[in-house]
Design an enzyme around this catalytic site. Structure first.
Site, PDB file in Angstrom:
ATOM      1  N   CYS A  97       0.852  -1.207   0.000  1.00  0.00           N
ATOM      2  CA  CYS A  97       0.000   0.000   0.000  1.00  0.00           C
ATOM      3  C   CYS A  97       0.880   1.246   0.000  1.00  0.00           C
ATOM      4  O   CYS A  97       2.037   1.220   0.359  1.00  0.00           O
ATOM      5  CB  CYS A  97      -0.859   0.031   1.260  1.00  0.00           C
ATOM      6  N   ARG A 138       4.895   0.221  -6.039  1.00  0.00           N
ATOM      7  CA  ARG A 138       4.698  -0.663  -4.876  1.00  0.00           C
ATOM      8  C   ARG A 138       3.645  -1.729  -5.150  1.00  0.00           C
ATOM      9  O   ARG A 138       3.498  -2.683  -4.388  1.00  0.00           O
ATOM     10  CB  ARG A 138       4.283   0.177  -3.658  1.00  0.00           C
ATOM     11  N   TRP A 144      -3.079  -2.369  -1.529  1.00  0.00           N
ATOM     12  CA  TRP A 144      -2.737  -3.746  -1.879  1.00  0.00           C
ATOM     13  C   TRP A 144      -3.552  -4.595  -0.920  1.00  0.00           C
ATOM     14  O   TRP A 144      -3.260  -4.651   0.282  1.00  0.00           O
ATOM     15  CB  TRP A 144      -1.234  -3.988  -1.675  1.00  0.00           C
ATOM     16  N   ASN A 169      -1.508   1.767   6.015  1.00  0.00           N
ATOM     17  CA  ASN A 169      -0.625   0.771   5.392  1.00  0.00           C
ATOM     18  C   ASN A 169      -0.148  -0.138   6.510  1.00  0.00           C
ATOM     19  O   ASN A 169       0.413   0.318   7.491  1.00  0.00           O
ATOM     20  CB  ASN A 169       0.567   1.467   4.727  1.00  0.00           C
ATOM     21  N   GLY A 170      -0.431  -1.454   6.385  1.00  0.00           N
ATOM     22  CA  GLY A 170       0.019  -2.387   7.418  1.00  0.00           C
ATOM     23  C   GLY A 170      -1.119  -3.298   7.836  1.00  0.00           C
ATOM     24  O   GLY A 170      -2.081  -3.499   7.110  1.00  0.00           O
ATOM     25  N   GLU A 224      23.061 -18.369   8.833  1.00  0.00           N
ATOM     26  CA  GLU A 224      22.764 -17.080   8.191  1.00  0.00           C
ATOM     27  C   GLU A 224      23.470 -15.955   8.920  1.00  0.00           C
ATOM     28  O   GLU A 224      24.011 -15.034   8.301  1.00  0.00           O
ATOM     29  CB  GLU A 224      21.250 -16.857   8.159  1.00  0.00           C
ATOM     30  N   LYS A 280      25.972 -13.378   7.102  1.00  0.00           N
ATOM     31  CA  LYS A 280      25.757 -11.920   7.156  1.00  0.00           C
ATOM     32  C   LYS A 280      27.000 -11.220   7.665  1.00  0.00           C
ATOM     33  O   LYS A 280      27.459 -10.233   7.110  1.00  0.00           O
ATOM     34  CB  LYS A 280      24.566 -11.601   8.087  1.00  0.00           C
ATOM     35  N   GLU A 287      30.062 -11.544   5.184  1.00  0.00           N
ATOM     36  CA  GLU A 287      29.953 -10.950   3.836  1.00  0.00           C
ATOM     37  C   GLU A 287      29.975  -9.428   3.872  1.00  0.00           C
ATOM     38  O   GLU A 287      30.307  -8.791   2.874  1.00  0.00           O
ATOM     39  CB  GLU A 287      28.709 -11.440   3.101  1.00  0.00           C
ATOM     40  N   HIS A 342      32.395 -31.983  18.688  1.00  0.00           N
ATOM     41  CA  HIS A 342      33.011 -32.931  17.743  1.00  0.00           C
ATOM     42  C   HIS A 342      34.105 -32.267  16.915  1.00  0.00           C
ATOM     43  O   HIS A 342      34.346 -32.651  15.768  1.00  0.00           O
ATOM     44  CB  HIS A 342      31.917 -33.497  16.818  1.00  0.00           C
ATOM     45  N   LYS A 352      24.924  -8.529  -6.247  1.00  0.00           N
ATOM     46  CA  LYS A 352      23.578  -8.743  -5.697  1.00  0.00           C
ATOM     47  C   LYS A 352      22.960 -10.009  -6.282  1.00  0.00           C
ATOM     48  O   LYS A 352      22.251 -10.723  -5.606  1.00  0.00           O
ATOM     49  CB  LYS A 352      22.683  -7.534  -5.992  1.00  0.00           C
TER      50      LYS A 352
HETATM   51  C1  AGP Z   1      23.024 -13.036   0.942  1.00  0.00           C
HETATM   52  O1  AGP Z   1      23.140 -11.940   1.811  1.00  0.00           O
HETATM   53  C2  AGP Z   1      23.899 -12.907  -0.273  1.00  0.00           C
HETATM   54  N1  AGP Z   1      23.676 -11.700  -0.968  1.00  0.00           N
HETATM   55  C3  AGP Z   1      23.842 -14.141  -1.173  1.00  0.00           C
HETATM   56  O2  AGP Z   1      24.169 -15.264  -0.367  1.00  0.00           O
HETATM   57  C4  AGP Z   1      22.471 -14.423  -1.834  1.00  0.00           C
HETATM   58  O3  AGP Z   1      21.537 -14.815  -0.853  1.00  0.00           O
HETATM   59  C5  AGP Z   1      22.645 -15.571  -2.830  1.00  0.00           C
HETATM   60  O4  AGP Z   1      23.559 -15.149  -3.824  1.00  0.00           O
HETATM   61  C6  AGP Z   1      21.326 -15.993  -3.496  1.00  0.00           C
HETATM   62  O5  AGP Z   1      20.812 -14.920  -4.233  1.00  0.00           O
HETATM   63  P1  AGP Z   1      19.277 -15.041  -4.744  1.00  0.00           P
HETATM   64  O6  AGP Z   1      18.434 -15.089  -3.509  1.00  0.00           O
HETATM   65  O7  AGP Z   1      19.052 -13.817  -5.567  1.00  0.00           O
HETATM   66  O8  AGP Z   1      19.154 -16.306  -5.544  1.00  0.00           O
END
Ligand code: AGP
Length: 606
Positions: free
Chosen positions: A2, A27, A74, A98-99, A479, A483, A486, A502, A601
């Protein structure tokens, strides 16, 4: 998602309201409307479908008021009809929202009993009648809104105008962004700075929990505790970029803060809010008969898939085979006849994931994909697409896409469980109720990040960090490590807590922080035993838990206090602290948070 707009002026505002709504079309929406104060009373025009339908309505029935609000909807609660389109109103108040208002049913019952008549199926209408009810009791518009806000439970952004008030507008935000624009004797309001870019580049961003009183020549902001607050106007970049950082230093920070809103919109895609049950799109396969599910993805998307494995096996009782896409395809895993293969991808263009999708299709699997870009290659090559409504994710480190992936996968797990009779309707409603609470739980976590800034200072002095988790928290540990490494370039590894003894425990000494993801679930006591093994060897424990710190039974270098959530939704709620730990550490390390070195990305090469 929205979109909300508002304009307070001395000239007719209808055309500019529609122009502002047009800038929010990216959006996504399915109906639109505006309301203005005309000669002291409230008037509105609404239309299903695209803005051109609203413009046609305004051509035949123009609005001339100088103060008004607008909305692109939406649909969350109630079908995308004109009747359910915003603004909603009574003779005294008009609101755009919105929400999700979680407690709208309870409010609706109370207000109906008090004599209010409801016209729509929306949660928003409860807000309108709640404010009206407070004004009927003699409260001023501002005090009525303040009283109403204290009753609302959920994640929301609101814009409000009043009959008889042509120099007053109110706004409030918890979990959905709102920005205020300053003009020359005019004030503007928008879900983001893009909406009001044609009118001004001087904007004030409201913080979580703020509410604001707008007059043409002045703005008063109050914080979540109702105290006057100073929010400094800034220059918006919205003119330069369709997507702007808002009042955040990095896209990653903005996207972390967008999570309550975008999780709400993803939920709305899969949940019938009025009935409190899951409504999946046509899957094209009988979920009751699939012998096995195969999940493949990369990076953060893979960890979302790994959480889904725990959910589907536990709640739907279907075996799940999961692997990173670059491995599954090359080990030529045998695939069952009539199996379902699920691919998780933010970009929908990741080469490894796409190649594995094609391998699974060649081997007779029915293909579903959980993607954020509906026009992507992976989406186009799928039999069924389960969208995440995270909106554009600019930061290379995936945050809001991850929690939206989890949201969609949680709904899929419930739907499969229901199809197979592993979950009955009562259990379904319970799990859905827990999911609907997540945006608010995350919004509350985002009210104060100081504990993460403190913890980040400790991490910048180290070179190796371990993340631990058990059960469905194990993927969160993985994860969290991804994070951190990276975007801060610190070495970090995620391990199943039970695996520490182990081998990895050899790494432990006072120089190795150990971050433990430990919701107080059925495995908490076992995780605490692992924590004590680490403490006995001088390791620095940073415990992320809703349990009191003393339950760790050992000294802690840090204790991240979490809201009490549900075992089912903990993986979504616990994604926030691991994102904020990585973000604040990277900021202190001075790395390029949004574009970390060596990374893209979307990795479109194998
Ligand atoms: C996650 O923070 C990274 N940017 C990377 O691991 C990403 O999740 C991975 O390349 C998969 O990308 P996707 O979700 O666009 O397929």
């Amino acid at each position: 998602m929205c979109g909300i707009v508002g304009i307070l002026s001395t000239r007719p505002v209808a055309a500019d309201l529609v122009d502002a709504l047009r800038r929010l079309e990216y959006r996504g929406y399915d109906s639109a409307g505006i309301a203005t104060v005309e000669g002291g009373h409230l008037e509105r025009r609404r239309a299903e479908g695209k803005l051109r339908n609203l413009e046609s309505r305004l051509l035949s029935e123009p609005l001339e008021g100088n103060v008004g609000i607008g909305h692109t909807r939406w649909a969350t609660h109630g079908k995308p009809t004109e009747r359910n389109a915003h603004p909603h109103m009574t003779a005294r108040v008009s609101v755009v929202h919105n929400g999700i208002i979680e407690n709208f049913r309870e409010l609706r019952e109370e207000l109906t009993a008090a004599g209010h008549t409801f016209e729509t199926d929306t949660d928003t209408e409860s807000v309108v009648h709640l404010i009206t009810d407070e004004m009927d009791k003699g409260r001023s518009p501002v005090d009525a809104v303040k009283a109403a806000l204290s009753r609302l439970k959920g994640a929301f952004a609101l814009a409000i105008i009043f009959a008889g008030e042509d120099n007053l507008m109110m706004a409030a935000r918890l979990g959905s962004p709102l920005v205020i624009g300053h003009g020359d004797g005019e004030m503007y309001l928008g879900s983001d700075a893009i909406a009001i870019a044609p009118f001004t580049d001087t904007v004030t961003y409201l913080d979580e929990g703020d509410y604001a009183v707008l007059h043409r020549d002045r703005l008063e902001v109050f914080d979540k505790d109702g105290r006057p607050a100073v929010r400094t106007p800034v220059k918006s970049q919205a003119n330069a970029l369709l997507i702007d950082k808002g009042n955040h230093r990095h896209f990653m920070a903005k996207e972390i803060h967008e999570q309550p809103e975008v999780i709400s919109h993803t939920l709305a895609h899969y949940v019938d809010m009025a009935q409190g049950v899951i409504r999946m799109p046509e899957m094209g396969i009988d979920l009751a008969k699939i012998p096995r599910i195969t999940i493949a993805a990369c990076g953060t998307a893979f960890y979302a898939g790994l959480v889904a494995k725990y959910w589907i096996e536990r709640y739907a009782r279907v075996p799940v085979e999961i692997d990173i896409a670059s491995e599954l395809r090359y080990r030529e895993a045998p695939l069952p006849e009539g199996g379902l293969a699920v691919f998780v991808s933010q970009s929908g263009e990741t080469a490894d994931t796409l190649a594995t999708l094609r391998y699974c299709r060649e081997n007779g699997q029915h293909i579903a994909s959980v993607v954020n870009v509906r026009t992507s290659t992976i989406a186009r090559e799928s039999d069924v697409v389960l969208p995440t409504l995270a909106g554009p994710e600019i930061g290379v480190a995936s945050t809001k896409a991850f929690t939206c992936q989890l949201t969609a996968l949680a709904c899929l797990a419930i739907a499969i469980g229901r199809a197979r009779g592993a979950i009955d309707e009562t259990r379904e409603r319970e799990l859905v109720r827990e999911l609907v609470e997540v945006p608010r739980q995350i919004a509350n976590q985002l009210l104060d990040e100081t504990q993460f800034e403190t913890l980040a200072h400790l991490l910048t002095k180290t070179r190796d960090v371990l993340f631990l988790g058990r059960g469905v928290s194990f993927p969160l540990a993985m994860e969290g490590a991804l994070k951190l490494k990276e975007i801060s370039y610190l070495h970090a590894e995620g391990y199943a807590a039970g695996e520490l003894k182990h081998g990895p425990i050899a790494l432990i000494d006072e120089n190795v922080p150990v971050i433990v993801v430990a919701p107080r679930d059925s495995l908490f006591d076992k995780t605490v035993s692992n924590v004590q093994e680490v403490a006995a060897r001088g390791g620095q424990i940073m415990l992320i838990t809703d349990a009191p710190s003393e339950e760790a039974g050992c000294p802690l270098a840090a204790h991240i206090a979490m809201p009490l959530a549900h075992e089912f939704t903990n993986p979504i709620v616990y994604a926030i602290p691991i994102q904020l730990i990585a973000y604040h550490t990277a900021v202190l390390m001075g790395t390029d948070v949004d574009q970390p070195r060596n990374l893209a990305k979307s990795v479109t090469v194998e």
